[in-house]
Design a protein around this motif. Structure first.
Motif, PDB file in Angstrom:
ATOM      1  N   UNK A   1     -10.263   7.457   2.754  1.00  0.00           N
ATOM      2  CA  UNK A   1      -9.793   8.730   2.208  1.00  0.00           C
ATOM      3  C   UNK A   1      -8.283   8.708   2.007  1.00  0.00           C
ATOM      4  N   UNK A   2      -7.794   7.874   1.077  1.00  0.00           N
ATOM      5  CA  UNK A   2      -6.346   7.789   0.842  1.00  0.00           C
ATOM      6  C   UNK A   2      -5.808   9.047   0.162  1.00  0.00           C
ATOM      7  N   UNK A   3      -4.649   9.495   0.625  1.00  0.00           N
ATOM      8  CA  UNK A   3      -3.969  10.665   0.072  1.00  0.00           C
ATOM      9  C   UNK A   3      -2.496  10.315  -0.049  1.00  0.00           C
ATOM     10  N   UNK A   4      -1.866  10.722  -1.137  1.00  0.00           N
ATOM     11  CA  UNK A   4      -0.446  10.432  -1.328  1.00  0.00           C
ATOM     12  C   UNK A   4       0.434  11.451  -0.606  1.00  0.00           C
ATOM     13  N   UNK A   5       1.578  10.968  -0.113  1.00  0.00           N
ATOM     14  CA  UNK A   5       2.609  11.853   0.386  1.00  0.00           C
ATOM     15  C   UNK A   5       2.425  12.389   1.786  1.00  0.00           C
ATOM     16  N   UNK A   6       1.484  11.826   2.548  1.00  0.00           N
ATOM     17  CA  UNK A   6       1.261  12.266   3.931  1.00  0.00           C
ATOM     18  C   UNK A   6       1.150  11.029   4.815  1.00  0.00           C
ATOM     19  N   UNK A   7       1.233  11.171   6.145  1.00  0.00           N
ATOM     20  CA  UNK A   7       1.085  10.008   7.030  1.00  0.00           C
ATOM     21  C   UNK A   7      -0.268   9.329   6.846  1.00  0.00           C
TER      22      UNK A   7
ATOM     23  N   UNK B   1       3.932  12.288  11.621  1.00  0.00           N
ATOM     24  CA  UNK B   1       4.364  10.892  11.738  1.00  0.00           C
ATOM     25  C   UNK B   1       4.967  10.402  10.425  1.00  0.00           C
ATOM     26  N   UNK B   2       5.800   9.390  10.542  1.00  0.00           N
ATOM     27  CA  UNK B   2       6.356   8.738   9.364  1.00  0.00           C
ATOM     28  C   UNK B   2       5.642   7.410   9.153  1.00  0.00           C
ATOM     29  N   UNK B   3       5.179   7.165   7.948  1.00  0.00           N
ATOM     30  CA  UNK B   3       4.570   5.877   7.650  1.00  0.00           C
ATOM     31  C   UNK B   3       3.118   5.816   8.073  1.00  0.00           C
ATOM     32  N   UNK B   4       2.763   4.746   8.800  1.00  0.00           N
ATOM     33  CA  UNK B   4       1.372   4.432   9.110  1.00  0.00           C
ATOM     34  C   UNK B   4       1.158   4.326  10.614  1.00  0.00           C
ATOM     35  N   UNK B   5       0.029   4.838  11.100  1.00  0.00           N
ATOM     36  CA  UNK B   5      -0.295   4.824  12.523  1.00  0.00           C
ATOM     37  C   UNK B   5      -1.680   4.197  12.707  1.00  0.00           C
ATOM     38  N   UNK B   6      -1.791   3.228  13.613  1.00  0.00           N
ATOM     39  CA  UNK B   6      -3.071   2.623  13.954  1.00  0.00           C
ATOM     40  C   UNK B   6      -3.659   3.271  15.191  1.00  0.00           C
TER      41      UNK B   6
END
Length: 242
Positions: free
Chosen positions: A140-146, A30-35
């Motif tokens: 659990x934030x991670x950079x560079x992934x959805x 996915x691109x961006x953020x998914x709820x």
């Protein structure tokens, strides 16, 4: 907004296992953020009684849950959690997380939510987080992934002052409630092609409308840079964005 299709139509499968596999692939790419509309955690009191309060946070909980309920079905998981709930220091049967109480949501293992919780945590979140292919806010934030986050459409509807009950049924009154909600989403700023509007209004199950409300909650969360209300957030239990 580009569509309001069900997962079955989107992926071309209806059986649970292949649908969940397709969903994992979709989320990883996915691109961006998914709820996502299911509980991302369990109540602290229940985990404490199970001897499963993670020392290293929510990611450790995911691994424990996947192992503990690896072969379970939803009713079996529910009975186990109810047993721990009864024996907990606070008593009760179906405990809620801190965020559930604030958002007037069901317990993660109620009759309504047990299937979503089991398959959402075990079959979607746990493998994706283990593979480090998604970020999960705020635990659990991670950079560079959805980015994935938990939403609850009914709470978002209440926050917007829109009908949050009796819109998931057939008949003209329920359709009128869906229409009022759609008007409210337009006022919020959502633009929806006319062909999608009719699909939303005609869907008596309310799932199409819920997907639009989920998009609003997801946009709100991203716009706030995933800010949480501290008193309503437990980093072991998870957090519902509205």
């Amino acid at each position: 907004m580009t569509g309001v299709r069900s997962a079955g139509l989107e992926f071309g499968v209806t059986r649970r296992a292949p649908l969940l596999e397709e969903l994992r692939g979709f989320l990883a790419d996915a691109e961006g953020t998914v709820g996502l509309d299911f509980s991302f955690g369990l109540p602290r009191a229940v985990l404490a009684e199970a001897g499963a309060l993670p020392e290293d946070g929510w990611v450790e909980f995911l691994a424990w849950f996947r192992e503990r309920f690896g072969d379970a079905d939803a009713p079996g998981m529910q009975e186990t959690l109810r047993g721990w709930g009864r024996r907990s220091r606070t008593g009760g049967v179906e405990h809620k997380r801190r965020t559930d109480a604030e958002r007037a949501a069901n317990s993660p293992y109620s009759n309504i939510t047990r299937y979503q919780t089991l398959h959402g945590i075990r079959d979607v979140l746990a493998p994706l987080v283990e593979e480090n292919v998604v970020s999960v806010q705020p635990m659990a934030p991670v950079e560079g992934v959805p980015t994935l986050l938990e939403i609850y459409p009914a709470a978002t509807l209440r926050d917007l002052g829109l009908p949050d009950r009796r819109y998931k049924e057939p008949g003209p009154e329920a359709r009128e409630r869906r229409e009022r909600t759609l008007d409210g989403l337009r006022r919020w700023g959502m633009t929806l092609p006319e062909r999608f509007e009719e699909a939303v209004l005609d869907d008596a199950d309310g799932d199409a409308l819920d997907s639009l409300v989920a998009a609003v909650a997801t946009a709100n969360a991203a716009g706030s840079e995933f800010e949480v209300e501290g008193k309503h957030y437990d980093p072991v239990e998870g957090y519902i964005y509205i």
